[in-house]
Design a protein around this motif. Structure first.
Motif, short mmCIF file in Angstrom:
data_model
loop_
_atom_site.label_atom_id
_atom_site.label_comp_id
_atom_site.label_asym_id
_atom_site.label_seq_id
_atom_site.Cartn_x
_atom_site.Cartn_y
_atom_site.Cartn_z
N GLY A 92 -28.12 -32.12 -8.66
CA GLY A 92 -29.43 -31.75 -8.59
C GLY A 92 -29.29 -30.35 -7.55
N LEU A 93 -28.76 -30.67 -6.33
CA LEU A 93 -28.60 -29.41 -5.41
C LEU A 93 -27.75 -28.52 -5.99
N ALA A 94 -26.86 -28.76 -6.81
CA ALA A 94 -25.89 -27.77 -7.65
C ALA A 94 -26.51 -26.96 -8.37
N ILE A 95 -27.42 -27.41 -9.12
CA ILE A 95 -28.30 -27.01 -10.22
C ILE A 95 -29.21 -25.98 -9.43
N ALA A 107 -23.17 -13.82 -10.78
CA ALA A 107 -21.91 -14.70 -11.44
C ALA A 107 -22.01 -16.05 -10.29
N TYR A 108 -21.86 -17.27 -10.93
CA TYR A 108 -21.51 -18.42 -10.03
C TYR A 108 -20.61 -19.44 -10.78
N GLU A 109 -19.73 -20.27 -9.97
CA GLU A 109 -18.86 -20.95 -10.46
C GLU A 109 -19.19 -22.59 -10.20
N TRP A 110 -18.49 -23.27 -10.93
CA TRP A 110 -18.77 -24.65 -11.02
C TRP A 110 -17.36 -25.36 -11.21
N PHE A 111 -17.16 -26.32 -10.26
CA PHE A 111 -15.63 -26.69 -10.26
C PHE A 111 -15.52 -28.05 -9.79
N ASN A 112 -14.26 -28.78 -10.20
CA ASN A 112 -13.96 -30.13 -9.72
C ASN A 112 -12.39 -29.63 -9.53
N VAL A 117 -15.06 -23.45 -13.74
CA VAL A 117 -15.89 -23.22 -14.75
C VAL A 117 -16.75 -22.07 -14.35
N VAL A 118 -16.68 -20.90 -14.92
CA VAL A 118 -17.51 -19.66 -14.21
C VAL A 118 -18.37 -18.87 -15.12
N SER A 119 -19.37 -18.37 -14.70
CA SER A 119 -20.48 -17.66 -15.71
C SER A 119 -20.15 -16.43 -16.17
N ALA A 120 -19.20 -15.63 -15.41
CA ALA A 120 -18.72 -14.29 -15.84
C ALA A 120 -17.33 -14.02 -15.17
N ARG A 121 -16.35 -13.23 -15.79
CA ARG A 121 -15.05 -13.05 -15.35
C ARG A 121 -15.17 -12.00 -14.37
N SER A 122 -14.21 -12.04 -13.16
CA SER A 122 -14.28 -11.13 -12.39
C SER A 122 -12.90 -11.18 -11.56
N ARG A 123 -12.53 -9.95 -10.94
CA ARG A 123 -11.18 -9.95 -10.09
C ARG A 123 -11.09 -11.24 -9.18
N PRO A 142 -22.14 -22.74 -16.87
CA PRO A 142 -21.16 -23.61 -16.18
C PRO A 142 -21.66 -25.13 -15.99
N GLU A 143 -22.87 -25.23 -15.70
CA GLU A 143 -23.50 -26.45 -15.40
C GLU A 143 -23.58 -27.42 -16.58
N ASN A 144 -23.45 -26.89 -17.60
CA ASN A 144 -23.54 -27.78 -18.87
C ASN A 144 -22.38 -27.85 -19.64
N SER A 145 -21.11 -27.76 -18.77
CA SER A 145 -19.72 -28.09 -19.15
C SER A 145 -19.26 -29.34 -19.16
N GLY A 146 -19.77 -30.28 -18.67
CA GLY A 146 -19.52 -31.49 -18.75
C GLY A 146 -18.79 -32.05 -17.56
#
Length: 270
Positions: A92-95, A107-112, A117-123, A142-146
């Motif tokens: 919930g906090l991550a969302i 853009a934002y990243e979601w990881f384990n 998993v990232v919402s947009a590509r960047s350097r 990314p939050e819906n990536s499972g």
């Protein structure tokens, strides 16, 4: 007491700052020094912001058999990849943080420990993929990536990252551990830090904190520099690492290798 374990950050410490994002390996001298530590009976442990594949690559280079600490302390792995500790962030906090990133159009990243998993590509995302030994996954949500996340991050710029850090601390600082990097602000569980992870590994090995040296250069190293009996910052370290350390390594050519060589020479015989 005699030193029984040395914990080393990778990027900016084992790998010089200019090597980040490249296929850069430790110097031959540092490799020999790390192996000499192990041969003398001193455990050497890597504690990195990298994910497990990129961290284990450097561990294999050194021939280490100790556990590795990954993703700022979000996980601890045995050399074969078995995860012994993992600290998940509250979904919930991550969302909520993802929602804030969308509000400010970042853009934002979601990881384990194994997926990024990232919402947009960047350097910055491409560089992190390189050093972590993984392929970043790009999707708008990314939050819906499972992926069950150990953390989330908001990707920005040197100019804006500090302001985003202040805002996230104001919103979630009592619930999460928020890290202020130059181009990304990362939020993880409160107990997900290198210091806590290092304490768990040392408990497993029967090593006291006064028998530990930790060396690093960045905000994500601060907790382990503070926890270790002797915390050492690299000369180019950021303010967080400098404040947490007991001392700063003297500048010089291959300075980390020189420090470890000295440590082995001063180690008690037998």
């Amino acid at each position: 007491m005699a030193v029984k374990l040395v914990a080393l950050d990778i990027d900016g410490t084992v790998i010089p700052p200019h090597g980040y994002g490249a296929t850069h390996e430790p110097t031959e001298r540092l490799t020999r020094a790390v192996r000499a530590c192990v041969d003398s009976g001193i455990h050497v442990l890597l504690a990195s912001g990298r994910m497990f594949p990129g961290t284990s690559q450097i561990a294999r280079h050194f021939g280490l058999t100790t556990p590795v600490i990954c993703q700022q302390g979000c996980s601890v792995h045995l050399p074969d990849g078995t995860m012994t500790h993992e600290f998940l962030i509250d979904r919930g906090l991550a969302i909520e943080i993802c929602g804030y990133a969308r509000e400010i159009e970042r853009a934002y990243e979601w990881f384990n420990p194994l997926r990024y998993v990232v919402s947009a590509r960047s350097r910055a995302t491409e560089q992190y993929g390189i050093v972590s030994g993984i392929e970043p996954e790009y999707r708008r949500d990314p939050e819906n990536s499972g992926v069950r996340p150990t953390g989330v991050g908001i990707i920005s710029t040197h100019a804006d990252a500090n302001g985003i850090h202040r805002e996230l601390v104001a919103r979630h600082g009592h619930e999460l551990h928020v890290l202020d990097f130059p181009e990304v602000t990362v939020a993880v569980a409160q107990d997900a830090n290198k210091g806590h992870a290092l304490s768990l590994v040392c408990d497993d090995l029967g090593i006291g904190r006064d028998q530990v040296i930790a060396i690093g250069d960045s905000v994500n190293d601060a907790a382990m520099l503070a926890w270790a009996g002797r915390g050492i910052a690299m000369p180019h370290s950021d303010a967080y690492a400098m404040d947490a350390a007991d001392e700063v390594l003297a500048p010089g050519e291959d300075m980390l290798a020189a420090f470890l060589e000295n440590l082995v020479r001063s180690a008690p015989a037998g």
